[in-house]
Scaffold this motif. Structure first.
Motif, mmCIF file in Angstrom:
data_model
loop_
_atom_site.group_PDB
_atom_site.id
_atom_site.type_symbol
_atom_site.label_atom_id
_atom_site.label_comp_id
_atom_site.label_asym_id
_atom_site.label_seq_id
_atom_site.Cartn_x
_atom_site.Cartn_y
_atom_site.Cartn_z
ATOM 1 N N PRO A 1 7.801 -13.673 9.938
ATOM 2 C CA PRO A 1 8.587 -14.909 9.899
ATOM 3 C C PRO A 1 8.603 -15.452 8.604
ATOM 4 N N THR B 1 -1.053 -6.190 7.708
ATOM 5 C CA THR B 1 -0.801 -5.868 6.363
ATOM 6 C C THR B 1 -1.945 -4.766 5.942
ATOM 7 N N PRO C 1 -1.603 -0.067 7.016
ATOM 8 C CA PRO C 1 -1.213 0.713 6.215
ATOM 9 C C PRO C 1 -2.341 1.678 5.514
ATOM 10 N N ARG D 1 -2.057 -17.757 5.066
ATOM 11 C CA ARG D 1 -1.091 -18.834 5.525
ATOM 12 C C ARG D 1 -0.495 -19.851 4.572
ATOM 13 N N GLY D 2 0.835 -19.719 4.727
ATOM 14 C CA GLY D 2 1.320 -21.099 3.811
ATOM 15 C C GLY D 2 1.573 -20.780 2.433
ATOM 16 N N THR E 1 0.907 -1.167 -0.100
ATOM 17 C CA THR E 1 0.001 0.012 0.092
ATOM 18 C C THR E 1 0.711 1.208 -0.108
ATOM 19 N N ASP F 1 10.557 -17.821 4.939
ATOM 20 C CA ASP F 1 11.259 -17.515 3.857
ATOM 21 C C ASP F 1 10.432 -16.362 2.857
ATOM 22 N N SER F 2 10.856 -15.095 2.394
ATOM 23 C CA SER F 2 9.836 -14.352 1.967
ATOM 24 C C SER F 2 10.714 -13.536 0.853
ATOM 25 N N VAL F 3 9.858 -12.397 0.050
ATOM 26 C CA VAL F 3 10.526 -11.679 -0.742
ATOM 27 C C VAL F 3 10.573 -10.412 -0.401
ATOM 28 N N GLY F 4 9.356 -9.703 -0.175
ATOM 29 C CA GLY F 4 9.113 -8.448 0.197
ATOM 30 C C GLY F 4 9.720 -8.085 1.733
HETATM 31 C C1 LIG Z 1 -4.025 -4.755 -1.750
HETATM 32 C C2 LIG Z 1 -2.919 -5.213 -0.802
HETATM 33 C C3 LIG Z 1 -2.027 -4.133 -0.206
HETATM 34 C C4 LIG Z 1 -1.037 -4.799 0.821
HETATM 35 N N1 LIG Z 1 -0.289 -3.826 1.575
HETATM 36 C C5 LIG Z 1 0.524 -4.004 2.534
HETATM 37 C C6 LIG Z 1 1.457 -3.248 3.056
HETATM 38 O O1 LIG Z 1 1.165 -2.062 3.075
HETATM 39 N N2 LIG Z 1 2.282 -3.760 4.071
HETATM 40 C C7 LIG Z 1 2.399 -5.013 4.171
HETATM 41 O O2 LIG Z 1 3.312 -5.443 4.899
HETATM 42 N N3 LIG Z 1 1.782 -5.858 3.608
HETATM 43 C C8 LIG Z 1 0.735 -5.631 2.494
HETATM 44 N N4 LIG Z 1 0.151 -6.598 2.059
HETATM 45 C C9 LIG Z 1 0.151 -7.696 2.165
HETATM 46 C C10 LIG Z 1 1.564 -8.716 1.575
HETATM 47 O O3 LIG Z 1 1.444 -8.493 0.215
HETATM 48 C C11 LIG Z 1 1.773 -10.090 1.967
HETATM 49 O O4 LIG Z 1 1.870 -10.182 3.173
HETATM 50 C C12 LIG Z 1 2.971 -10.698 0.885
HETATM 51 O O5 LIG Z 1 2.824 -12.092 1.067
HETATM 52 C C13 LIG Z 1 4.267 -10.292 1.714
HETATM 53 O O6 LIG Z 1 5.211 -10.812 0.665
HETATM 54 P P1 LIG Z 1 6.604 -11.602 1.296
HETATM 55 O O7 LIG Z 1 7.246 -11.644 0.312
HETATM 56 O O8 LIG Z 1 7.038 -10.769 2.490
HETATM 57 O O9 LIG Z 1 5.970 -13.009 1.655
HETATM 58 P P2 LIG Z 1 5.740 -14.040 0.749
HETATM 59 O O10 LIG Z 1 6.680 -14.536 -0.123
HETATM 60 O O11 LIG Z 1 4.325 -13.906 -0.010
HETATM 61 O O12 LIG Z 1 5.081 -15.292 1.609
HETATM 62 C C14 LIG Z 1 5.881 -16.183 2.213
HETATM 63 C C15 LIG Z 1 5.604 -16.797 3.567
HETATM 64 O O13 LIG Z 1 5.181 -15.659 4.523
HETATM 65 C C16 LIG Z 1 3.727 -15.927 5.001
HETATM 66 N N5 LIG Z 1 3.246 -14.487 5.149
HETATM 67 C C17 LIG Z 1 3.092 -13.530 4.410
HETATM 68 N N6 LIG Z 1 2.186 -12.530 4.777
HETATM 69 C C18 LIG Z 1 2.272 -12.554 6.259
HETATM 70 C C19 LIG Z 1 1.981 -12.045 7.167
HETATM 71 N N7 LIG Z 1 1.537 -10.754 6.991
HETATM 72 N N8 LIG Z 1 2.470 -12.647 8.600
HETATM 73 C C20 LIG Z 1 3.087 -13.695 8.624
HETATM 74 N N9 LIG Z 1 3.250 -14.386 7.839
HETATM 75 C C21 LIG Z 1 3.073 -13.969 6.252
HETATM 76 C C22 LIG Z 1 3.163 -16.562 3.710
HETATM 77 O O14 LIG Z 1 2.020 -17.238 4.179
HETATM 78 C C23 LIG Z 1 4.189 -17.638 3.243
HETATM 79 O O15 LIG Z 1 4.241 -18.547 4.067
HETATM 80 C C24 LIG Z 1 -0.890 -6.131 0.902
HETATM 81 C C25 LIG Z 1 -1.459 -7.002 0.219
HETATM 82 C C26 LIG Z 1 -2.623 -6.691 -0.539
HETATM 83 C C27 LIG Z 1 -3.121 -7.597 -1.378
#
Ligand SMILES: Cc1cc2nc3c(=O)[nH]c(=O)nc-3n(C[C@H](O)[C@H](O)[C@H](O)COP(=O)(O)OP(=O)(O)OC[C@H]3O[C@@H](n4cnc5c(N)ncnc54)[C@H](O)[C@@H]3O)c2cc1C
Length: 361
Positions: free
Chosen positions: A203, A244, A247, A353-354, A184, A205-208
């Motif tokens: 927590p 999430t 914001p 989740r997952g 956002t 493995d993630s990208v963002g």
């Molecule tokens: C319209 C929209 C707006 C959003 N705005 C925001 C924002 O402003 N800030 C923000 O932080 N996120 C925001 N999100 C959420 C964010 O896109 C997701 O949390 C996303 O999965 C983060 O990517 P990642 O690469 O960190 O994790 P991913 O690679 O997508 O996921 C890796 C692992 O982490 C887990 N995971 C993902 N999110 C969470 C979480 N919140 N808590 C615990 N485990 C999680 C997944 O289930 C997966 O197992 C938004 C989503 C949408 C659809």
């Protein structure tokens, strides 16, 4: 209001689809959710957006777009092409726009951004400031979100997408393709050319989240947008969000009219995650803490939102953004039990989740 410009830009694309009328209700419904007014003229439907016009002709099998400015035309082409690709997927539609800007290859909705600031708001919420050029389109179209394009361990030096002849992005091959996640725009200053994004550091493995954890001034990222539908104006709101959705919820509380009433719940891990919210509305704000339960496992937020009684009079809107299971509970309650329409509710899954990268595709 249509953007001011020297002359109207126009283009069209043929739709060689055998079953176009069968998809038209879904296509029209999707376009109307971006605040288009639709009018039927025999077998043609016209759509009037704030930023230009479109039409889909089921007899001549053609769609047309026109707008006063480049951003508006690009936006309409993107909305039409996306709707056709989504609903006519079985026919694998080939879309080729002809007319104004059809040779354009730069993607109107893309910007390369540079990190200029990093600040921890709470132990798990990190605010990054990004600088970029010509950000005015991110204040248009009513969408609050962006698709952020990240480098990863496997693709440390990605190539950015360009505009295809169908009005949609063309991506580089997998070995140079950035990975997308949705975030956002927490704050936007077009004049200064900056946007703030609040990243939840979660927590796994993630990208963002992983990228935000090691972000430092000078690092580059791509953004595309704005994405998302405008939030309907109403006198009263019930709102719910986890970290999430916070914001977006915080931005709404800072920008809705002061006379707006209602109630908002935000779920956080614990008291340490509370942050200052400049709520300038009459909407009551409540923090809910998970206190040790993992994110996405607590039904407290969904239950709090479900327990709210909607007003009998005046316009009202339900807005919810959190983990997919909680969003489903709230959506079923609003749409099923209360019988409210899509024009009165938006219950969105922001993560699952997952599952990685929900909504980023
Ligand atoms: C319209 C929209 C707006 C959003 N705005 C925001 C924002 O402003 N800030 C923000 O932080 N996120 C925001 N999100 C959420 C964010 O896109 C997701 O949390 C996303 O999965 C983060 O990517 P990642 O690469 O960190 O994790 P991913 O690679 O997508 O996921 C890796 C692992 O982490 C887990 N995971 C993902 N999110 C969470 C979480 N919140 N808590 C615990 N485990 C999680 C997944 O289930 C997966 O197992 C938004 C989503 C949408 C659809």
């Amino acid at each position: 209001m249509i953007e001011a410009s020297v002359r109207e830009l126009a283009c069209e694309a043929r739709l060689n689809l055998r079953h176009l009328p069968e998809y038209m209700d879904s296509i029209a419904d999707r376009l109307q959710s971006f605040e288009a007014d639709a009018s039927h003229h025999g077998r043609r439907i016209d759509f009037r957006f704030a930023f230009g016009d479109a039409s889909i002709d089921m007899e001549q099998l053609v769609m047309r777009a026109n707008a006063a400015g480049r951003d508006g035309l690009a936006r309409i082409k993107d909305l039409l092409a996306t709707a056709v690709q989504v609903y006519a997927r079985e026919e694998n539609p080939e879309i080729v726009w002809t007319g104004d800007l059809s040779g354009e290859t730069s993607l109107a909705q893309f910007r390369e951004m540079t990190v200029t600031g990093v600040r921890d708001l709470t132990p798990h919420m990190r605010r990054l400031r990004f600088a970029g050029e010509d950000l005015s389109r991110f204040a248009k179209f009513g969408g609050m979100h962006i698709r952020m394009l990240f480098p990863t361990r496997d693709v440390p030096d990605p190539l950015w997408p360009v505009l295809g002849g169908n009005g949609l992005p063309v991506w580089p091959a997998d070995d140079r393709r950035p990975v997308a996640r949705v975030y956002t725009i927490r704050a936007l200053d077009v004049a200064k050319g900056i946007i703030d994004v609040d990243f939840l550091v979660h927590p796994g493995d993630s990208v963002g989240s992983a990228w935000a954890t090691q972000a430092a001034p000078g690092m580059k990222v791509g953004i595309m947008g704005p994405v998302g539908r405008p939030v309907r104006q109403a006198d009263w709101y019930v709102m719910g969000a986890d970290e999430t959705g916070l914001p977006a919820l915080a931005r709404l509380l800072e920008t809705l009219p002061a006379a707006t009433r209602g109630v908002a719940f935000v779920e956080i891990a614990d008291d340490g995650e509370k942050q200052e919210i400049a709520n300038t509305t009459g909407i009551e704000f409540h923090w809910l803490t998970r206190d040790g339960l993992p994110a996405g496992e607590d039904k407290l937020l969904a239950e709090a939102v479900r327990s709210v009684t909607w007003p009998q009079e005046g316009s009202a809107f339900g807005w919810f953004a959190a983990e997919a299971a909680a969003a489903k509970i709230v959506r079923e309650h609003w749409r099923g039990a209360l019988g409210l329409g899509r024009d009165q509710t938006l219950a969105a899954a922001y993560w699952r989740r997952g599952a990685a990268g929900l909504m980023a595709g």
